[in-house]
Design an enzyme around this catalytic site. Sequence first.
Site, short mmCIF file in Angstrom:
data_model
loop_
_atom_site.label_atom_id
_atom_site.label_comp_id
_atom_site.label_asym_id
_atom_site.label_seq_id
_atom_site.Cartn_x
_atom_site.Cartn_y
_atom_site.Cartn_z
N MET A 85 -42.76 46.11 60.46
CA MET A 85 -41.88 45.49 61.48
C MET A 85 -42.40 44.46 62.44
O MET A 85 -43.68 44.61 62.65
CB MET A 85 -41.30 46.87 62.29
N GLY A 88 -41.66 39.32 61.60
CA GLY A 88 -40.78 37.95 61.62
C GLY A 88 -40.30 37.67 60.15
O GLY A 88 -39.87 36.38 59.83
N THR A 90 -37.26 38.69 59.09
CA THR A 90 -35.89 38.39 59.43
C THR A 90 -35.77 36.89 59.78
O THR A 90 -34.96 36.15 59.26
CB THR A 90 -35.01 39.25 60.42
N GLU A 161 -33.57 43.73 55.04
CA GLU A 161 -33.72 45.12 54.98
C GLU A 161 -33.49 45.80 53.67
O GLU A 161 -33.12 46.69 53.49
CB GLU A 161 -32.44 45.86 55.69
N ALA A 162 -34.04 45.02 52.73
CA ALA A 162 -34.09 45.21 51.31
C ALA A 162 -34.55 46.55 50.90
O ALA A 162 -33.95 47.08 49.93
CB ALA A 162 -34.78 44.32 50.47
N1 LIG Z 1 -43.85 44.92 69.37
C1 LIG Z 1 -42.81 44.20 69.45
N2 LIG Z 1 -41.59 44.38 70.24
C2 LIG Z 1 -40.49 43.92 70.10
N3 LIG Z 1 -40.31 42.46 69.58
C3 LIG Z 1 -41.43 42.18 69.21
C4 LIG Z 1 -42.58 42.71 68.90
N4 LIG Z 1 -43.51 42.07 68.41
C5 LIG Z 1 -43.01 40.79 68.04
N5 LIG Z 1 -41.64 40.74 68.51
C6 LIG Z 1 -40.57 39.70 68.30
O1 LIG Z 1 -40.10 39.93 67.08
C7 LIG Z 1 -39.87 38.69 66.43
C8 LIG Z 1 -40.06 38.78 65.07
O2 LIG Z 1 -38.45 39.48 64.69
P1 LIG Z 1 -38.14 39.67 63.18
O3 LIG Z 1 -37.91 38.33 62.67
O4 LIG Z 1 -36.69 40.58 63.46
O5 LIG Z 1 -39.25 40.53 62.56
P2 LIG Z 1 -39.03 41.65 61.36
O6 LIG Z 1 -37.70 41.34 60.58
O7 LIG Z 1 -40.30 41.48 60.77
O8 LIG Z 1 -38.92 42.98 62.06
C9 LIG Z 1 -41.48 38.05 67.01
O9 LIG Z 1 -40.97 36.63 66.90
C10 LIG Z 1 -41.36 38.59 68.32
O10 LIG Z 1 -40.64 37.51 69.19
C1 LIG Z 2 -41.43 51.85 59.02
C2 LIG Z 2 -39.96 52.21 58.86
C3 LIG Z 2 -39.05 51.47 59.26
N1 LIG Z 2 -37.60 52.08 59.06
C4 LIG Z 2 -36.54 51.32 59.56
C5 LIG Z 2 -36.47 50.91 61.09
C6 LIG Z 2 -35.66 49.73 61.08
O1 LIG Z 2 -34.45 49.98 61.21
C7 LIG Z 2 -35.84 49.02 59.73
C8 LIG Z 2 -36.84 47.87 59.56
O2 LIG Z 2 -36.49 46.69 60.62
P1 LIG Z 2 -37.19 45.43 60.75
O3 LIG Z 2 -36.30 44.29 60.24
O4 LIG Z 2 -38.51 45.40 59.56
O5 LIG Z 2 -37.79 45.45 61.94
O6 LIG Z 2 -36.35 50.04 58.93
C9 LIG Z 2 -37.42 53.26 58.31
O7 LIG Z 2 -36.45 53.78 58.22
N2 LIG Z 2 -38.60 54.04 57.86
C10 LIG Z 2 -39.88 53.60 58.28
O8 LIG Z 2 -40.78 54.35 57.71
#
Ligand SMILES: Nc1ncnc2c1ncn2[C@@H]1O[C@H](COP(=O)(O)OP(=O)(O)O)[C@@H](O)[C@H]1O
Ligand SMILES: Cc1cn([C@H]2C[C@H](O)[C@@H](COP(=O)(O)O)O2)c(=O)[nH]c1=O
Length: 279
Positions: A85, A88, A90, A161-162
């Site tokens: 998570m 980046g 998404t 969220e695949a």
């Molecule tokens: N610990 C964190 N808490 C909240 N936002 C974060 C954190 N670390 C990074 N981010 C922000 O989240 C962005 C990435 O978001 P996103 O593309 O939705 O990631 P993912 O889909 O992998 O969860 C980063 O560019 C940064 O701005």
């Molecule tokens: C690690 C983990 C994550 N999830 C859930 C939490 C979030 O709703 C999504 C991941 O969102 P992101 O776009 O990658 O930030 O998955 C979960 O259900 N179980 C887990 O172990």
Amino acid sequence: MRSICAMRSLLAASAASTFLRSSASLLRPPLFALPFRPQLSSTRLGEARPVSAAAAKSRGGGAGCSEMEDCSAHSGEIHVIVGPMFAGKTTALLRRVQAEADTGRTLALIKSDKDNRYGLDSVVTHDGTKMACWALPDLSSFQDKLGAEAYNKVDVIGIDEAQFFDDLRDFCCKAADRDGKIVVVAGLDGDYKRNKFGSVLDIIPLADSVTKLTARCELCGRRAFFTLRKTGDTKTELIGGADVYMPVCRQHYLDGQIVIEATRIVLDLERSTVTSDLK
Ligand SMILES: Nc1ncnc2c1ncn2[C@@H]1O[C@H](COP(=O)(O)OP(=O)(O)O)[C@@H](O)[C@H]1O
Ligand SMILES: Cc1cn([C@H]2C[C@H](O)[C@@H](COP(=O)(O)O)O2)c(=O)[nH]c1=O
Ligand SMILES: [Zn+2]
């Protein structure tokens, strides 16, 4: 080869020749209709390639499918983006599909309806970038939701969220191999226990490209490969953001597990003490 070609010509022939924009109002906003550019265009995902069978038909190329040349022109692609998570994923997904859309391809974006963090009408990154989407319980419902005609016109399918889609492999196979779509998939490869999550790893053997992104460890700033769950909840699927999860490096993942396990033992002890006191 000939029969595949003929089938693809049939598929292409069934697509309406008008470009999607003309029927966009019937399709709801999540299906993006962008100006159609018929010529081959170089994409950010790889070398120059033509659009899908349906789009090829709409530029007049589908029905005239000639042997090897046009058959290969219809082949799809699968690109997979994984990581913890906040890595980046998404953001990368939206960039990749937007780049495809910028070349004139038609885009549809899907996310799981389990993730209702920011409502169901768009995919939203942790820093607020958003794009309209279809929120679905499963991928097999996508074609029905869209309708066959609109589905045929889609060139690029983005899936966020695949990990929440059990039918991911089957869908990707059909969309890329049979229907010639470019499929870009973003999801967690591992859950908070670092076990494989859903079917994401099952599509690696099908993929043209796999990108593993890293986040920043929230505790030390080093590269984060894992997602630490901050609560004692043990079900695999638990929707949440920074309130529940944080990205961590290997060392802080291991430290975090010890702290969470110790907390659980203390809480269990307290609970059993209270229960025995009440007896
Ligand atoms: N610990 C964190 N808490 C909240 N936002 C974060 C954190 N670390 C990074 N981010 C922000 O989240 C962005 C990435 O978001 P996103 O593309 O939705 O990631 P993912 O889909 O992998 O969860 C980063 O560019 C940064 O701005
Ligand atoms: C690690 C983990 C994550 N999830 C859930 C939490 C979030 O709703 C999504 C991941 O969102 P992101 O776009 O990658 O930030 O998955 C979960 O259900 N179980 C887990 O172990
Ligand atoms: Zn760390």
